[in-house]
Design a protein around this motif. Structure first.
Motif, mmCIF file in Angstrom:
data_model
loop_
_atom_site.group_PDB
_atom_site.id
_atom_site.type_symbol
_atom_site.label_atom_id
_atom_site.label_comp_id
_atom_site.label_asym_id
_atom_site.label_seq_id
_atom_site.Cartn_x
_atom_site.Cartn_y
_atom_site.Cartn_z
ATOM 1 N N ASN A 10 -39.351 -15.734 -10.660
ATOM 2 C CA ASN A 10 -37.925 -15.953 -10.912
ATOM 3 C C ASN A 10 -37.018 -14.941 -10.215
ATOM 4 O O ASN A 10 -35.815 -14.919 -10.457
ATOM 5 N N ALA A 11 -37.574 -14.077 -9.358
ATOM 6 C CA ALA A 11 -36.759 -13.141 -8.575
ATOM 7 C C ALA A 11 -36.656 -13.660 -7.146
ATOM 8 O O ALA A 11 -37.322 -14.617 -6.746
ATOM 9 N N GLY A 12 -35.805 -12.992 -6.326
ATOM 10 C CA GLY A 12 -35.563 -13.474 -4.969
ATOM 11 C C GLY A 12 -36.785 -13.510 -4.082
ATOM 12 O O GLY A 12 -36.891 -14.343 -3.187
ATOM 13 N N GLY A 13 -37.742 -12.603 -4.344
ATOM 14 C CA GLY A 13 -38.949 -12.564 -3.519
ATOM 15 C C GLY A 13 -40.159 -13.139 -4.206
ATOM 16 O O GLY A 13 -41.292 -12.782 -3.866
ATOM 17 N N SER A 14 -39.942 -14.059 -5.144
ATOM 18 C CA SER A 14 -41.052 -14.592 -5.939
ATOM 19 C C SER A 14 -42.113 -15.274 -5.085
ATOM 20 O O SER A 14 -43.291 -15.288 -5.448
ATOM 21 N N ARG A 15 -41.713 -15.835 -3.948
ATOM 22 C CA ARG A 15 -42.685 -16.546 -3.120
ATOM 23 C C ARG A 15 -43.550 -15.606 -2.284
ATOM 24 O O ARG A 15 -44.434 -16.055 -1.559
ATOM 25 N N ALA A 16 -43.295 -14.315 -2.393
ATOM 26 C CA ALA A 16 -44.154 -13.331 -1.729
ATOM 27 C C ALA A 16 -45.218 -12.778 -2.674
ATOM 28 O O ALA A 16 -45.993 -11.900 -2.286
ATOM 29 N N VAL A 17 -45.248 -13.276 -3.905
ATOM 30 C CA VAL A 17 -46.221 -12.802 -4.887
ATOM 31 C C VAL A 17 -47.636 -13.029 -4.368
ATOM 32 O O VAL A 17 -47.955 -14.091 -3.812
ATOM 33 N N VAL A 18 -48.493 -12.030 -4.535
ATOM 34 C CA VAL A 18 -49.902 -12.112 -4.144
ATOM 35 C C VAL A 18 -50.743 -12.017 -5.406
ATOM 36 O O VAL A 18 -50.733 -10.975 -6.065
ATOM 37 N N PRO A 19 -51.448 -13.063 -5.783
ATOM 38 C CA PRO A 19 -52.243 -13.023 -7.012
ATOM 39 C C PRO A 19 -53.212 -11.852 -7.036
ATOM 40 O O PRO A 19 -53.961 -11.625 -6.085
ATOM 41 N N GLY A 20 -53.166 -11.103 -8.148
ATOM 42 C CA GLY A 20 -54.079 -9.978 -8.320
ATOM 43 C C GLY A 20 -53.554 -8.654 -7.806
ATOM 44 O O GLY A 20 -54.145 -7.605 -8.074
ATOM 45 N N TYR A 21 -52.435 -8.652 -7.067
ATOM 46 C CA TYR A 21 -51.934 -7.419 -6.461
ATOM 47 C C TYR A 21 -50.452 -7.211 -6.796
ATOM 48 O O TYR A 21 -49.682 -8.165 -6.877
ATOM 49 N N ARG A 22 -50.110 -5.959 -6.947
ATOM 50 C CA ARG A 22 -48.709 -5.589 -7.111
ATOM 51 C C ARG A 22 -48.098 -5.434 -5.715
ATOM 52 O O ARG A 22 -48.626 -4.708 -4.871
#
Length: 568
Positions: A474-486
């Motif tokens: 739900n943040a501006g860079g949500s599509r850069a999320v990498v499962p398992g990693y911060r």
């Protein structure tokens, strides 16, 4: 005296005539012998050196021994550029057969018409050398040599081959037909890769055929091998994902740079459009440029964390400092600055989260006039990266002389400056590396460089966690999320600038990020140029590329997951 035949001459009467003739003939022979002896003496004593030189010139030759060009490899030793032996066929036009049958056989073997071959022979008729066909494989050249046509000879050379093709084309570069570097690393390190040719003296017959190899004059010194910093696994993956995004959004092109946060080594560098260096018949000149290094662009909001670092270094600001951004727009000089909407009171972290231009403007105008400029300069902007790559851009960082408030404001949110993707990635290493910026390197380094401390570890850590909040659901860079990693990062969307000014419908979509947050390993910058299909915002176009590339890269590099739920 006889009545019938008259008197006949006696022996005494003919003797004087025979003796004179004899003496004449002996004289002629002696003169001829004297001339011959004189000529022999002249040839062997007086003109000996001249004639020996003329003879040597027709039989002795000094031939060049080609030096094998060094290999370019990835950091793990995979070949990126190698030299393979080839054969160039040449001819002496004055020795070639004149009948059409033999010439027709030669023309067919060369893949050309008889008319073209005859025209070529006619053009070089006054010369003793012309190329028939260059850089043939030995297998293709041998049948022509087996024809044993007079005047046809072989010259052994090397041809450059690029196993990874278009994936590394702009970085590695190319050589010309004479195996000299023309672009990229091949040009930058040409003298190191080329080596030094040798020489040998040989004996040839009048037709130029080798009779005997006499002696070596100078031994050929092969070129050095060059190990680049890129990881070929990451390079292939980055190029594939970048190409997929460019095709999906019908973009003009794109750039991706992935750097090792600890060393500054470039692990992947992909550009589109590209080209096939092994087949340049339909080469697009736009594909030659390594845009990640040679092209500068206005970066937009990805600069906000770097500008904010200058504010956080002062005692006046902290991540919790609140800035009033109401009513969502403001006038500075004769310009109107706007946010996407009225965000009201925002903390410094909130300014980055919502990418508030108003918030950055209010912060920048409270700093010293050159504070933001100094921080950008410390981060390497406005300066050549120092990679040695031909044509690397310095970008644009205008000198802070009598700046207006609007100039200071626009610079704080990424307008009025220009950077390359490589410069931007290098600047972000300071956030990933406890405030120490690592200079970029295209070569594999034997040990990590010292780097330059440009911001305090406290500020770098604050920014890292502020950027992590952007890469959340739900943040501006949500599509850069990498499962398992911060993951930490910042989106950017900026209008393209051309000679006619800012374009109304052309944008650059950017994402700059760091992963993993717990112990940063890689910094990655993605830029998609002018997405014309679907969305164009950095968070919707560039961020997904970052997420896919970084997720796969972390697994390939065996980096352990650091998200709490992933660890548990």
């Amino acid at each position: 005296m006889s009545a019938k035949g008259g008197s006949s001459p006696t022996r005494a009467q003919v003797a004087p005539m025979g003796s004179g003739r004899y003496r004449f003939m002996v004289g002629v022979v002696l003169v001829a012998l004297a001339v011959l002896v004189g000529r022999i003496v002249d040839l062997h004593v007086i003109d000996r050196l001249f004639l020996q030189g003329q003879g040597d010139a027709r039989t002795l030759r000094v031939e060049t021994i080609d030096a094998h060009r060094g290999m370019v490899t990835s950091r793990h030793g995979e070949p990126l550029a190698i030299s393979t032996p080839v054969v160039s066929l040449w001819a002496n036009p004055q020795e070639l057969p004149s009948d059409d049958i033999q010439r027709m056989m030669l023309a067919r073997a060369l893949g050309m018409s008889l008319a073209d071959l005859n025209a070529r022979i006619e053009r070089y008729a006054e010369h003793e050398f012309m190329y028939l066909r260059r850089r043939m494989t030995p297998a293709d050249a041998q049948p022509i040599l087996d024809m044993r046509l007079p005047g046809v000879y072989a010259q052994h050379e090397y041809k450059r081959y690029y196993p990874s093709g278009e994936v590394t084309a702009q970085l590695v570069g190319v050589t010309n037909i004479d195996d000299k570097g023309q672009e990229g690393v091949e040009l930058a390190y040409n003298s190191f890769l080329a080596g030094q040719p040798g020489k040998r003296r040989v004996l040839k017959d009048r037709k130029g055929r080798l009779v005997r190899d006499l002696h070596l004059i100078k031994e050929a010194k092969p070129g050095g091998n060059l190990a680049l910093s890129i990881d070929l696994r990451l390079q292939y993956m980055a190029y594939r994902e970048l190409k997929a995004a460019v095709d999906e959004h019908n973009a003009d092109g794109g750039t991706l740079v992935m750097m090792d946060a600890k060393t500054g080594e470039v692990l992947a560098m992909a550009n589109l459009p590209s080209y096939n260096p092994n087949n340049r018949a339909e080469l697009d000149a736009n594909g030659l440029r390594n845009q990640a290094i040679t092209d500068a662009f206005e970066p937009g909001s990805v600069m906000k964390p770097l500008a904010m670092s200058a504010a956080l270094e002062t005692a006046r600001f902290s991540p919790e400092t609140v800035i009033d951004t109401s009513p969502g727009w403001m006038r500075v000089d004769n310009f109107t600055i706007r946010d996407f909407r009225n965000y009201g009171d925002l903390s410094m972290a909130g300014i980055l989260l919502h990418s508030s231009n108003i918030g950055m403007t209010r912060v920048a105008l409270q700093l010293e006039e050159d504070a933001v400029w100094n921080r950008y300069h410390e981060l390497g902007l406005g300066q050549a990266p120092g990679t040695g790559f031909p044509g690397e851009t310095t970008g644009s960082l205008p000198t802070p002389f009598d700046w207006s408030d609007s100039k200071r404001a626009s610079m704080s949110y990424g307008y009025g400056v220009a950077v390359s993707a490589l410069q931007l990635a290098s600047a972000y290493t300071a956030i990933a590396n406890e405030g120490k910026r690592m200079p970029p390197s295209l070569l594999k380094l034997p040990s990590p460089p010292q780097g330059e401390q440009v911001m305090s570890p406290r500020v770098a850590d604050d920014l890292l966690h502020m950027l992590e909040a952007i890469v959340q659901p739900n943040a501006g860079g949500s599509r850069a999320v990498v499962p398992g990693y911060r993951v930490a990062g910042k989106t950017g969307t900026v209008r393209k600038v051309t000679q006619t000014g800012y374009q109304q419908t052309a944008y650059r979509s950017l994402f700059a990020g760091i992963a993993p947050v717990t112990d940063p390993r890689i910094v990655t910058v993605v830029m998609i140029d002018n997405a014309k299909k679907g969305d164009y915002y950095g968070g919707l176009v560039a961020a997904p590329v970052f997420g896919r590339v970084v997720g796969k890269a972390l697994r390939l590099l065996d980096v352990l997951p650091d998200k709490k739920e992933a660890v548990e």
